[in-house]
Design an enzyme around this catalytic site. Structure first.
Site, PDB file in Angstrom:
ATOM      1  CB  ALA A 119       9.819  19.704  -6.425  1.00  0.00           C
ATOM      2  CB  SER A 120       9.588  18.023 -11.701  1.00  0.00           C
ATOM      3  OG  SER A 120       8.452  17.463 -11.111  1.00  0.00           O
ATOM      4  NE  ARG A 121       5.528  21.361  -5.676  1.00  0.00           N
ATOM      5  CZ  ARG A 121       6.025  20.337  -5.022  1.00  0.00           C
ATOM      6  NH1 ARG A 121       6.248  19.194  -5.662  1.00  0.00           N
ATOM      7  NH2 ARG A 121       6.303  20.401  -3.727  1.00  0.00           N
ATOM      8  CE1 TYR A 122       7.388  25.091  -5.803  1.00  0.00           C
ATOM      9  CE2 TYR A 122       8.648  23.192  -5.022  1.00  0.00           C
ATOM     10  CZ  TYR A 122       7.572  24.071  -4.894  1.00  0.00           C
ATOM     11  OH  TYR A 122       6.703  23.919  -3.846  1.00  0.00           O
ATOM     12  CB  ILE A 123      13.378  23.190 -12.161  1.00  0.00           C
ATOM     13  CG1 ILE A 123      12.918  21.738 -12.258  1.00  0.00           C
ATOM     14  CG2 ILE A 123      14.069  23.447 -10.843  1.00  0.00           C
ATOM     15  CD1 ILE A 123      14.037  20.731 -12.121  1.00  0.00           C
TER      16      ILE A 123
END
Length: 866
Positions: free
Chosen positions: A121-125
């Site tokens: 998910a974009s919040r993790y990368i």
């Protein structure tokens, strides 16, 4: 009631509005929608190679760039200020850019193009711009800007990309009424091609895929419509029962590839025992085969029936001047390179203007301070007076300036602080002016030699960013795989001869052979007709079937021998022919076409055998000779439509087989085509020799592994193969190798005793290596020695390997070559030797130049080279 399209009139007969036809609405709306999708979503621009969403992502990343990583979710949110769509589309587009490993420096789980795994998910990368992106994508001073979709911000119309980025990354999209598919190309090759274009030289571009693999670009057509690229996985043989896939064809991943293999296995096209996926950073798929299955045929079957081979149709479509343009990759590169030259020119011109302004003010400042012009303003009481006083004071000293002094220049002089005036150093000021003059001269030189400057720019990019970006995809010309030759025959074929049916569902009737659902069947009936039809559950082909078999297209080896009676009471004829190609489901008459014709004798000979038969006539009238023999070897092989040779005009009672035949085909010539790394009988490549049924090929590779194989067109060859020739059993193999364990060079000569077995003839040590190998009768080698300090160089040693060592077993260590330090070993021309002539008992007269000789076999045998 108001009709569609009529004007609506109110009670006072005053026109209020016009109703547009529904068809008109749809026409306008559809055109608007199509234009929007084409221009704003799906197709990249030729100027910078970006689609709008990609351009906005790159612009947002530059807005946020501070050298550190940013959460992708933050970048996506920032991009939504410019992009009128949702966060999901932005995140997906950003992941695709990141996976291409060129513009974005990624951190975290960004997915895997090899396995098909998605990104986290974009919040993790996290992400930040790469050094390359900062170098070639941005330059605000030469960027044209426009208002964002809501008018609150400015965004670039096109980014000033100074590199053929679209060709490096590739791009595809489906719009309304058109699509685009631009394949990725190699970073270094693009730079080299740009340099060649600037030098006025020709260049050729072919794609290079991130999944590596093997590709045939012979029909690439410069990436235009109608072109085609064939891509294959890299498959090699790990051992006799295991294949390993180490590289993927573009457009697939390990999951989809394994699924396609399992589906082909379920359909019976191939046989697979099990599959192991050990892919991590590198692809490794182990395909375990059942015992007794040919690995080479299985490799071809994987190419024929699975995603291990696929075809890609490129389509070069870009946006230019708000219109779609269909264009080839060579022209894309030319335009991109020319655009880069213009951007470099604009950048130089802007820098030149900046340096000239700096030089102008530095010169003006020196005049102002050195000539104490600032004292002229002490008595002035108004601002206008101050300006005029300074202007008047400067006039005697400004003749060497390159432009007139403006009021803004004078205002800027008034802003100089007293502290700066008091500490002014004339020498340092002059040094600064001299440095600016050097920079101005350098920029003017670049502008005068713009092409050389652009070539130097591309060369710098290659030097700084080209490391590790070498070509991944191997370029090769593919040989077509004949699916009928590699398919697993998993179905049984049956025949009902009397009723005239063939098929796979007639299990109560006579079994013929194993077949597959893509095979064709050839059938002969007693009335002299022949038909080829596709394998099906039950097909009627004609009553009184006398022969049925799986049909081999272009098969010149199978010869049909027959004797037929022409009409009810007509003469009898004999003929020999082959069947290489026919129209499916068409009935062919093999007789002279008269009603009542019938076959008296028929045989199908898979190796061109010619038997001897006895003709028995009926007793009638004054016939004296009622019995005689005919040898089919005396009959020329002709076309199936030939009438044949007359046997007799009298009635034949019976035809009996007297003697089984031997092959009348001459040895088969086999060539090796290095371009496609395959054997062939079509005369392409290097002639390996003439082969009979028992003849083998000798293969030796750089690892010191030797084997003999039956020459089949399905064979695959490794890249490290160093010997490929016809094997002569009595001819020894000579080799010089380095023994890693003993750290010495050895010589050995041996004969191959175990046919078909793969054997290593050098010790299994990590430092052992094969130096030279020869299959000459009397090989010669030259040894060059290392010059040792304080000693004279030892003269080169010539070694006659035949005299040096006797022939021993393949596992023998051999004789030590020398104790001295060896620099290099070279293979010399062999000594002259008259090779013993090959003698074969079955050497027979050639019957037909197009037909080839094989083994002596019975009618039912089917032993062939291919």
């Amino acid at each position: 009631m108001i009709e569609e399209g009529d004007d609506l009139i109110n009670e006072q007969d005053e026109p209020q509005e016009t109703i547009t036809r529904v068809t008109g609405m749809y026409k306008d709306w559809f055109l608007d929608y199509a234009s929007y999708v084409i221009l704003e979503r799906a197709v990249p621009a030729i100027e910078d190679g970006f689609k709008p969403v990609q351009r906005r992502i790159m612009h947002s990343m530059k807005d946020l760039d501070d050298g550190r990583y940013n959460k992708v979710a933050n970048i996506v949110g920032h991009t939504m200020q410019y992009h009128p769509h949702g966060d999901a589309s932005i995140a997906d587009a950003m992941v695709q850019i990141g996976q291409k490993d060129l513009l974005i420096d990624t951190q975290g789980n960004w997915g895997n193009i090899l396995t098909g795994d998605g990104a986290a998910a974009s919040r993790y990368i996290e992400a930040r711009l790469s050094k390359f992106a900062l170098d070639v994508v941005y330059n605000p001073k030469i960027t044209e800007w426009q208002a964002s979709y809501d008018g609150r911000r400015k965004e670039p119309i096109n980014l000033p990309v100074m590199f053929p980025l679209l060709l490096a990354q590739g791009g595809e999209g489906i719009a309304v009424g058109l699509s685009t598919k631009i394949l990725p190309h190699n970073f270094i090759e693009l730079i080299d091609a740009s340099v060649k274009h600037l030098q006025g030289k020709r260049f050729t571009l072919v794609p290079d895929f991130p999944t590596a693999g093997i590709a045939d670009f012979s029909n690439y057509n410069d990436g235009l419509r109608g072109g085609k690229v064939r891509v294959r996985a890299k498959i090699s043989q790990l051992d006799k029962n295991t294949l390993v896939i180490t590289e993927l064809p573009y457009g697939t991943n390990t999951s989809s590839l394994i699924d396609s293999i399992l589906k082909a296995n379920d359909k019976g096209k191939i046989k697979v025992k099990r599959i192991e996926d050990n892919t991590a950073a590198q692809v490794e798929i182990l395909v375990h085969l059942p015992a007794g299955l040919s690995p080479d045929k299985t490799i071809d079957a994987l190419y024929a029936f699975t995603s291990c081979e696929s075809s890609i149709s490129p389509l070069g479509c870009v946006i230019e001047d708000n219109k779609p343009l269909f264009i080839g990759v060579s022209e894309m590169l030319r335009r991109s390179t020319d655009n880069t030259v213009q951007l470099l020119k604009q950048d130089l011109e802007i820098k030149l203007g900046e340096f000239e302004e700096q030089w102008h003010f530095a010169s003006l400042e020196r005049i102002f301070i050195e000539n104490r012009v600032y004292r002229d303003i002490e008595e002035e009481e108004t601002w206008e007076g101050v300006i005029q006083a300074i202007d008047k004071g400067l006039q005697p000293h400004i003749k060497h300036l390159k432009r007139a002094v403006t009021e803004d220049d004078i205002v800027r002089l008034t802003e100089i602080r007293i502290k700066r005036i008091s500490k002014f150093d004339i020498d340092k000021a002059q040094q600064k002016i001299d440095a600016l003059e050097e920079q101005i001269a350098q920029i003017k030189h670049h502008l005068e030699h713009l092409i050389d400057y652009a070539i130097a720019y591309f060369t710098r990019l290659k030097k700084e960013y080209g490391e590790g970006r070498e070509r991944k995809t191997e370029i090769r010309t593919f040989d077509d795989v004949d699916a009928t030759k590699v398919v697993i025959r998993n179905t049984k074929l049956y025949v009902n001869r009397e009723e005239g049916f063939v098929g796979t569902s007639l299990k109560r009737d006579e079994y013929v052979c194993d077949c597959s659902d893509i095979d064709d069947v050839i059938v002969f009936t007693k009335n002299g007709s022949m038909m080829v039809t596709k394998v099906d559950s039950k097909t009627f082909v004609g009553k009184d079937i006398i022969h049925v078999a799986v049909f081999k297209k272009k098969d010149k080896r199978t010869i049909y021998n027959l004797i037929y009676r022409d009409g009810k009471g007509g003469p009898s004829y004999i003929k020999r022919f082959n069947v290489t190609s026919v129209t499916r489901d068409r009935e062919y008459d093999l007789t002279n076409g008269n009603k009542g014709s019938t076959l008296l004798y028929f045989s199908a000979n898979p190796n061109g055998e010619a038997e001897v038969v006895t003709i028995l006539l009926r007793q009638a009238g004054s016939i004296k000779k009622l019995k005689w023999d005919i040898d089919f070897a005396d009959i020329l092989i002709k076309g199936r439509q030939s009438k044949g040779n007359l046997v007799t005009k009298y009635t034949i009672k019976k035809v009996e087989l007297k003697e089984k035949g031997v092959s009348t085909l001459k040895p088969r010539k086999i060539w090796f085509d290095e371009t496609v790394q395959r054997l062939n009988v079509d005369g392409r490549g290097e002639l390996l020799g003439e082969f009979r049924g028992e003849d083998k090929l000798l293969i030796i590779n750089q690892k010191g592994v030797v084997k003999t194989v039956t020459p089949e067109v399905t064979l695959h060859f490794d890249n490290d193969m160093i010997v490929l020739e016809k094997w002569i059993p009595k001819k020894p193999v000579s080799a010089i190798y380095y023994n890693g364990e003993r750290e010495l060079y050895y010589v050995k000569r041996f004969l191959i005793e175990n046919e078909g077995r793969e054997e290593s003839f050098i010790p299994e040590h990590e430092n052992s290596r094969l130096e030279i190998v020869s299959t000459d009768w009397l090989p010669m080698a030259e040894v060059e020695f290392v010059k040792e300090r304080g000693k004279d160089r030892k003269e080169n040693l010539e070694v006659n390997l035949e005299e040096f060592i006797a022939i021993k077993g393949i596992s023998a260590i051999g004789n030590q070559l020398t104790k001295d330090k060896v620099k290099q070993i070279n293979l010399l021309d062999p000594l002259p030797f008259e090779e013993p002539e090959e003698v074969h008992a079955d050497d027979l007269e050639v019957v037909d130049e197009d037909i080839i000789e094989g083994d002596e076999e019975s009618d039912e045998s089917q032993t062939t080279l291919f």
